[in-house]
Design an enzyme around this catalytic site. Structure first.
Site, PDB file in Angstrom:
ATOM      1  N   GLY A   1      -7.778  -1.644   2.376  1.00  0.00           N
ATOM      2  CA  GLY A   1      -9.350  -2.552   1.417  1.00  0.00           C
ATOM      3  C   GLY A   1     -10.039  -2.079   2.471  1.00  0.00           C
TER       4      GLY A   1
ATOM      5  N   GLY B   1      -5.053  -6.461   4.040  1.00  0.00           N
ATOM      6  CA  GLY B   1      -6.207  -7.687   3.779  1.00  0.00           C
ATOM      7  C   GLY B   1      -5.180  -8.264   3.278  1.00  0.00           C
TER       8      GLY B   1
ATOM      9  CD  GLU C   1      -2.234  -3.596  -0.917  1.00  0.00           C
ATOM     10  OE1 GLU C   1      -3.584  -3.494   0.065  1.00  0.00           O
ATOM     11  OE2 GLU C   1      -2.226  -4.847  -1.601  1.00  0.00           O
TER      12      GLU C   1
HETATM   13  C1  5RP Z   1      -5.634  -4.063  -2.182  1.00  0.00           C
HETATM   14  C2  5RP Z   1      -5.798  -5.430  -1.465  1.00  0.00           C
HETATM   15  C3  5RP Z   1      -6.069  -5.577  -0.200  1.00  0.00           C
HETATM   16  O1  5RP Z   1      -6.090  -6.279   0.578  1.00  0.00           O
HETATM   17  C4  5RP Z   1      -7.114  -7.049  -0.718  1.00  0.00           C
HETATM   18  O2  5RP Z   1      -7.963  -6.787  -2.455  1.00  0.00           O
HETATM   19  C5  5RP Z   1      -8.537  -7.189   0.446  1.00  0.00           C
HETATM   20  O3  5RP Z   1      -9.409  -6.086   0.547  1.00  0.00           O
HETATM   21  P1  5RP Z   1     -10.894  -6.388   1.037  1.00  0.00           P
HETATM   22  O4  5RP Z   1      -9.826  -5.913   2.826  1.00  0.00           O
HETATM   23  O5  5RP Z   1     -11.349  -4.493   0.683  1.00  0.00           O
HETATM   24  O6  5RP Z   1     -11.236  -7.096   1.392  1.00  0.00           O
HETATM   25  O7  5RP Z   1      -5.039  -6.225  -1.724  1.00  0.00           O
HETATM   26  O8  5RP Z   1      -4.995  -4.463  -2.988  1.00  0.00           O
END
Ligand code: 5RP
Length: 227
Positions: free
Chosen positions: A29, A81, A102
């Site tokens: 992310g 994230g 993840e």
């Molecule tokens: C990806 C995720 C990311 O960590 C989540 O969407 C947060 O992303 P960002 O830091 O761009 O807001 O879960 O699958």
């Protein structure tokens, strides 16, 4: 690229938790992108398991050593994230579609630290951000009906008019529940029992610290109240 000071502050704070020799879980992310940059800038001898092809590519650019997933039994620290988190550090993840890898990587780590912006801290998950669920394409119809039966409004994630596939070749459905998610642990367990669901974006009991960046560059630390 326009710098986001809140995401940058969170990413840099997490890089400060890393020491040489650590084996890391590397999330996905835009906030993690700041973490990777800050990590590379520290010049430490670290290696990590990437949670997406995008993160793997960025690590190669930055010279961060990668561990093949099959060699990753135990990791020191996973930094990732979140789309939303509550004060118990229950998370919704998967906005970027990497939720399955993840969760696997987070489960291997002694410690999971979440990096996000302060506005992602909510009283109840799912009130504004839908819950992503990764589904094996063959099972999309039955899984959709099962999710609707649980009270969700379900929409298939698409890009350019076609279903958006994950790095694992699966599809994602985004699930909205009026009033949000009452009990994240119960829902995570329920979804884990549904044949055809590869993984849900609910992360319960995995994170032990959140570093939340604010636009002024400050970082709030949140730890679960019950541990
Ligand atoms: C990806 C995720 C990311 O960590 C989540 O969407 C947060 O992303 P960002 O830091 O761009 O807001 O879960 O699958």
């Amino acid at each position: 690229m326009t710098i986001d000071p809140a995401k940058q502050a969170a990413g840099e704070a997490a890089a400060g938790l890393v020491s040489s020799g650590m084996r890391l879980g590397l999330g996905t992310g835009s906030t993690v992108a700041y973490f990777l940059e800050a990590l590379a800038a520290r010049g430490l001898e670290v290696t990590g398991v990437p949670t997406s092809e995008a993160t793997a590519a960025r690590c190669r650019e930055l010279g961060i050593g990668l561990i093949p997933p099959e060699d990753a039994d135990r990791l020191d620290l996973c930094v990732d994230g979140a789309d939303e988190l509550d004060r118990e550090l229950n998370l919704t993840k998967g906005g970027g579609g990497a939720l399955l890898r993840e969760k696997v990587v987070a489960s291997l780590a002694d410690r999971m630290v979440v990096i996000a912006t302060v506005d992602k801290l909510v009283d109840r998950l799912g009130e504004s951000f839908p819950l992503p669920v990764e589904v094996v394409p063959f099972a999309l119809g039955p899984v959709r009906r099962r999710l609707e039966g649980l009270g969700f409004e379900v929409s298939e994630r698409r890009a350019g008019g076609v279903p958006q596939l994950t790095d694992n070749g699966n599809v994602i459905v985004d699930c909205r529940m009026r009033g949000g998610i009452e009990d994240p642990a119960v829902l995570e367990a329920t979804l884990a029992m549904v044949p055809g669901i590869a993984e849900s974006g609910l992360f319960v009991g995995l994170a032990s610290l959140a570093l939340l960046g604010a636009p002024d560059g400050s970082v709030e630390r949140v730890e679960p109240t019950s541990d």
